[in-house]
Enzyme design. Structure first.
Site, short mmCIF file in Angstrom:
data_model
loop_
_atom_site.label_atom_id
_atom_site.label_comp_id
_atom_site.label_asym_id
_atom_site.label_seq_id
_atom_site.Cartn_x
_atom_site.Cartn_y
_atom_site.Cartn_z
N GLN A 47 -23.72 -88.60 -6.82
CA GLN A 47 -22.92 -87.36 -6.92
C GLN A 47 -21.42 -87.54 -6.70
O GLN A 47 -20.69 -86.56 -6.62
CB GLN A 47 -23.46 -86.26 -5.98
CG GLN A 47 -24.88 -85.80 -6.33
CD GLN A 47 -25.01 -85.30 -7.77
OE1 GLN A 47 -24.37 -84.36 -8.17
NE2 GLN A 47 -25.84 -85.99 -8.57
N ARG A 105 -10.28 -66.99 1.80
CA ARG A 105 -10.62 -66.03 2.86
C ARG A 105 -10.48 -66.64 4.25
O ARG A 105 -10.45 -65.92 5.24
CB ARG A 105 -12.04 -65.48 2.64
CG ARG A 105 -12.09 -64.45 1.52
CD ARG A 105 -13.50 -64.04 1.17
NE ARG A 105 -14.19 -65.03 0.37
CZ ARG A 105 -15.42 -64.91 -0.07
NH1 ARG A 105 -16.12 -63.83 0.23
NH2 ARG A 105 -15.99 -65.86 -0.80
N ASP A 181 -11.21 -51.15 1.91
CA ASP A 181 -10.88 -51.37 3.33
C ASP A 181 -9.37 -51.19 3.52
O ASP A 181 -8.61 -51.13 2.56
CB ASP A 181 -11.34 -52.76 3.82
CG ASP A 181 -10.83 -53.90 2.94
OD1 ASP A 181 -9.69 -53.81 2.45
OD2 ASP A 181 -11.58 -54.87 2.75
N LYS A 204 -13.89 -49.20 6.98
CA LYS A 204 -15.21 -49.73 7.38
C LYS A 204 -15.11 -50.42 8.73
O LYS A 204 -14.09 -51.02 9.06
CB LYS A 204 -15.74 -50.70 6.31
CG LYS A 204 -14.92 -51.96 6.13
CD LYS A 204 -15.49 -52.86 5.05
CE LYS A 204 -14.61 -54.09 4.89
NZ LYS A 204 -14.97 -54.92 3.74
N ARG A 206 -17.13 -53.27 10.98
CA ARG A 206 -18.16 -54.32 10.93
C ARG A 206 -18.71 -54.59 12.33
O ARG A 206 -17.94 -54.75 13.27
CB ARG A 206 -17.57 -55.63 10.38
CG ARG A 206 -17.37 -55.65 8.89
CD ARG A 206 -16.99 -57.07 8.45
NE ARG A 206 -16.49 -57.12 7.09
CZ ARG A 206 -17.26 -57.24 6.02
NH1 ARG A 206 -18.56 -57.31 6.14
NH2 ARG A 206 -16.73 -57.29 4.80
N ASP A 234 -18.33 -60.58 -3.34
CA ASP A 234 -19.20 -61.72 -3.04
C ASP A 234 -20.67 -61.29 -3.10
O ASP A 234 -21.32 -61.42 -4.12
CB ASP A 234 -18.82 -62.31 -1.69
CG ASP A 234 -19.44 -63.68 -1.45
OD1 ASP A 234 -20.35 -64.07 -2.22
OD2 ASP A 234 -19.02 -64.39 -0.52
N GLY A 237 -22.50 -56.11 -0.92
CA GLY A 237 -23.02 -55.16 0.09
C GLY A 237 -22.01 -54.07 0.41
O GLY A 237 -22.32 -52.88 0.38
#
Length: 336
Positions: A47, A105, A181, A204, A206, A234, A237
């Site tokens: 690989q 991110r 958000d 929101k 979390r 992503d 949800g």
């Protein structure tokens, strides 16, 4: 002005269809064939990645088209190894065209003993011999400062504005742009001002990563066609829950415009079964067959914008002219 007759494009395996589309657009603009440089980018049995460029690139202005999307580590290594191959083959300049910049991110230390991986990746890209980066909708604008080389960050919002004006032209007065958000308010406000409509925010909370506890809508969405805008989707949800929350507050229908369709794991199933009318993404990440088959997912092309940006960099002219949807209208003529 460069002495070369044309820019030279080369692609890794991350998003070959976008690379080919960009080369077609560059060919149309130049009035001559600008194909992808012939090369092989493959794996050894263990690989390890191996790259061989079959064409002479000495003194050429090279553009590597490679999103660092899933599998992020493989695609990132392909980019770095291709850059090294071009540098050692005496290319005069190497530009990394990363429609999607992975690891974005991880751009700050949210808690103790965690990395800032976006900065590490920026260091690796610069160390590989890449002279400048062309990307789109970085997760956080300050990531440009992680690089010690020039970074051109294009925006999807002018392309989205064109699409929204076309799709919702009869009811633009009933459209509200929604940020899912508080962190994405600047992006949503910018799109709302482009199309001249109202803005709302979904706040929101979390409980832990990947789980959203509660959502509150800030702004009046009753009777409105809501358009959620964000840079990354992503697992979908948050997006699906935001759509349900908006409909619960009296929204007439909900659509979403997301730049990078990461769409991991259950994402496509969630979107297909959700109350959302449509999800519009760009082709910054190669869409899977599942994404292409989904009835309520639509893909808008980025090749016209990237091709023009590549030509502007090659010519030494302004890339920021592409931030304007009036300028993009001519480039996207015939698409809508």
């Amino acid at each position: 002005m460069h002495h070369q007759s044309q820019p030279k494009l080369i692609s890794g395996n991350a998003n070959l269809s976008l690379a080919r589309a960009i080369s077609r657009r560059v060919s149309m603009s130049r009035g001559m064939s600008v194909g992808l440089v012939d090369a092989r980018v493959e794996r050894f049995a263990d690989q390890e990645i191996f790259v061989e460029v079959y064409e002479n690139v000495r003194g050429e202005d090279m553009f590597i088209v490679q999103s660092t999307s899933n599998p992020a580590n493989d695609n990132l290594m392909e980019l770095l190894i291709m850059a090294d191959a071009l540098r050692r083959s005496s290319a005069s300049r190497v530009t990394g065209v990363l429609p999607y910049f992975g690891y974005a991110r991880q751009d700050r230390r949210a808690k103790a003993r965690t990395p800032i991986s976006a900065k590490l990746v920026a260091n690796m890209i610069a160390a590989s011999g890449i002279d400048r980066v062309l990307t789109m909708d970085l997760h956080a604008a300050q990531i440009q400062g992680f690089f010690d080389i020039p970074v051109d960050n294009l925006y999807a919002s002018p392309v989205f504005a064109l699409d929204i004006r076309h799709k919702f032209k009869k009811k633009l007065d009933k459209v509200t742009v929604v940020s899912p958000d508080v962190g994405g308010v600047a992006r949503a406000r910018e799109l709302a001002s482009r199309i001249g409509c109202a803005l709302a925010i979904v706040d929101k909370r979390r409980e832990k990563a990947g789980e959203v506890a509660e959502m509150t809508v800030i702004g009046d969405v009753a009777g409105q066609t809501c358009i959620i805008v964000d840079d990354i989707c992503d697992t979908a949800g948050t997006l699906v829950k935001a759509a349900d929350t908006l409909l619960g507050e009296g929204a007439k229908e909900v659509h979403a415009y997301i730049t990078h369709g990461v769409l991991s794991g259950p994402a496509v199933g969630r979107i297909t079964n959700s109350a959302m009318k449509s999800l519009v993404i760009t082709d910054s990440i190669e869409p899977s067959e599942e994404v292409k088959k989904a009835d309520n997912i639509r893909i808008v092309p980025t090749a016209p914008m990237f091709a023009q940006a590549i030509l502007n960099i090659w010519n030494g002219t302004s890339v920021s002219s592409l931030f304007n949807h009036e300028a993009l209208e001519a480039i996207y003529e015939g698409t809508y």
